[in-house]
Enzyme design. Structure first.
Site, PDB file in Angstrom:
ATOM      1  N   HIS A  26      34.943  39.050  30.506  1.00  0.00           N
ATOM      2  CA  HIS A  26      35.998  38.536  31.369  1.00  0.00           C
ATOM      3  C   HIS A  26      36.140  37.036  31.168  1.00  0.00           C
ATOM      4  O   HIS A  26      35.454  36.242  31.792  1.00  0.00           O
ATOM      5  CB  HIS A  26      35.721  38.869  32.838  1.00  0.00           C
ATOM      6  N   HIS A  33      38.829  47.039  27.648  1.00  0.00           N
ATOM      7  CA  HIS A  33      37.625  47.806  27.955  1.00  0.00           C
ATOM      8  C   HIS A  33      37.923  48.857  29.028  1.00  0.00           C
ATOM      9  O   HIS A  33      38.933  48.808  29.717  1.00  0.00           O
ATOM     10  CB  HIS A  33      36.476  46.885  28.390  1.00  0.00           C
ATOM     11  N   CYS A  68      37.137  49.141  42.453  1.00  0.00           N
ATOM     12  CA  CYS A  68      37.322  49.150  41.007  1.00  0.00           C
ATOM     13  C   CYS A  68      35.958  48.943  40.360  1.00  0.00           C
ATOM     14  O   CYS A  68      35.036  48.443  40.985  1.00  0.00           O
ATOM     15  CB  CYS A  68      38.248  48.028  40.572  1.00  0.00           C
ATOM     16  N   HIS A  70      33.485  49.588  36.347  1.00  0.00           N
ATOM     17  CA  HIS A  70      33.376  49.935  34.935  1.00  0.00           C
ATOM     18  C   HIS A  70      32.347  51.049  34.758  1.00  0.00           C
ATOM     19  O   HIS A  70      31.213  50.900  35.208  1.00  0.00           O
ATOM     20  CB  HIS A  70      32.929  48.723  34.124  1.00  0.00           C
ATOM     21  N   GLU A  88      29.326  49.350  46.640  1.00  0.00           N
ATOM     22  CA  GLU A  88      30.201  48.305  47.189  1.00  0.00           C
ATOM     23  C   GLU A  88      30.556  48.519  48.649  1.00  0.00           C
ATOM     24  O   GLU A  88      30.753  47.564  49.391  1.00  0.00           O
ATOM     25  CB  GLU A  88      31.500  48.217  46.377  1.00  0.00           C
ATOM     26  N   TYR A 105      46.426  47.996  31.870  1.00  0.00           N
ATOM     27  CA  TYR A 105      47.137  46.766  32.214  1.00  0.00           C
ATOM     28  C   TYR A 105      46.415  45.568  31.617  1.00  0.00           C
ATOM     29  O   TYR A 105      45.246  45.641  31.219  1.00  0.00           O
ATOM     30  CB  TYR A 105      47.242  46.597  33.739  1.00  0.00           C
ATOM     31  N   GLU A 115      42.177  39.806  32.593  1.00  0.00           N
ATOM     32  CA  GLU A 115      41.667  41.156  32.844  1.00  0.00           C
ATOM     33  C   GLU A 115      42.465  42.061  31.914  1.00  0.00           C
ATOM     34  O   GLU A 115      43.691  41.952  31.828  1.00  0.00           O
ATOM     35  CB  GLU A 115      41.879  41.512  34.322  1.00  0.00           C
ATOM     36  N   GLU A 117      42.302  46.045  30.839  1.00  0.00           N
ATOM     37  CA  GLU A 117      41.573  47.292  31.073  1.00  0.00           C
ATOM     38  C   GLU A 117      42.399  48.554  30.819  1.00  0.00           C
ATOM     39  O   GLU A 117      43.590  48.610  31.121  1.00  0.00           O
ATOM     40  CB  GLU A 117      41.061  47.325  32.524  1.00  0.00           C
ATOM     41  N   TRP A 162      46.705  44.517  39.286  1.00  0.00           N
ATOM     42  CA  TRP A 162      46.556  45.920  38.876  1.00  0.00           C
ATOM     43  C   TRP A 162      47.010  46.861  39.979  1.00  0.00           C
ATOM     44  O   TRP A 162      47.667  47.862  39.720  1.00  0.00           O
ATOM     45  CB  TRP A 162      45.128  46.217  38.422  1.00  0.00           C
TER      46      TRP A 162
END
Length: 194
Positions: A26, A33, A68, A70, A88, A105, A115, A117, A162
């Site tokens: 980032h 990714h 959100c 990964h 989270e 996006y 960003e 992704e 996003w």
């Protein structure tokens, strides 16, 4: 000893082409990714909004969709959704459904951080209250979906880029999120199919 979290790098067709440490991807030249976005709903059909912690690298302090993250290399995206919701927000997912399998996006912050992704989008049903982890989330708020979607699409709600792009696609699925028909996992990009 903890090892640094890695993300899956992907090409333009959604194929995995390697991994990289999360901390390195980032910046001003962020490689594409694999990630995910999720929209958490309660029994009343309200969506959970979260405000990103102020120390986040990308969009600190911004309001966004529920969660959100990964997927780790070799981890199913749906499993990553559940893992991050627990970490989270202290939430256990009653149900996780794939909605937008190929959403992608690229967004650039005012300071040049990017960003970038490939980001399948999920609908999640939960039964309990959120317990935000302050390392990730500074505030939470539940909002009726109709009010939220209209606010985003009419530009009345300040929201992450996003989320602003995802909401019209979700709204196209119907006015009632509970009635949205899930997509097939076969529609996921190759890097997201395990």
């Amino acid at each position: 000893m903890t090892t640094e979290e890695h993300v899956v790098l992907v090409d333009g067709e959604g194929n995995a082409i390697g991994t990289a440490p999360k901390s390195s991807v980032h910046g001003t030249d962020t490689p594409r990714h694999l990630a995910f976005s999720s929209y958490v709903f309660d029994q009343e059909g309200r969506v959970l909004l979260t405000r990103r912690a102020e120390h986040k690298t990308t969009w600190p302090g911004a309001w966004t969709n529920s969660c959100c993250g990964h997927p780790l290399p070799g981890e199913a995206v749906e499993h990553a959704v559940g893992r991050r919701l627990s970490y989270e927000l202290g939430l256990d997912a009653a149900r996780i459904d794939l909605m937008l399998p190929s959403f992608a996006y690229r967004a650039v912050m005012a300071n040049g951080i990017v960003e970038h992704e490939l980001c399948p989008v999920y609908r999640v049903q939960v039964d309990g209250p959120a317990d935000p982890n302050p390392d990730e989330v500074s505030e939470v708020m539940w909002m009726p979906w109709k009010e939220f979607a209209e606010g985003v699409m009419n530009g009345l709600l300040a929201i992450s880029p996003w989320c602003r792009e995802q909401v019209p696609h979700l709204d196209d699925l119907g006015a009632d999120p509970a009635s949205w028909s899930p997509a097939s996992a076969a529609e996921l990009p190759p890097a997201a199919r395990l």
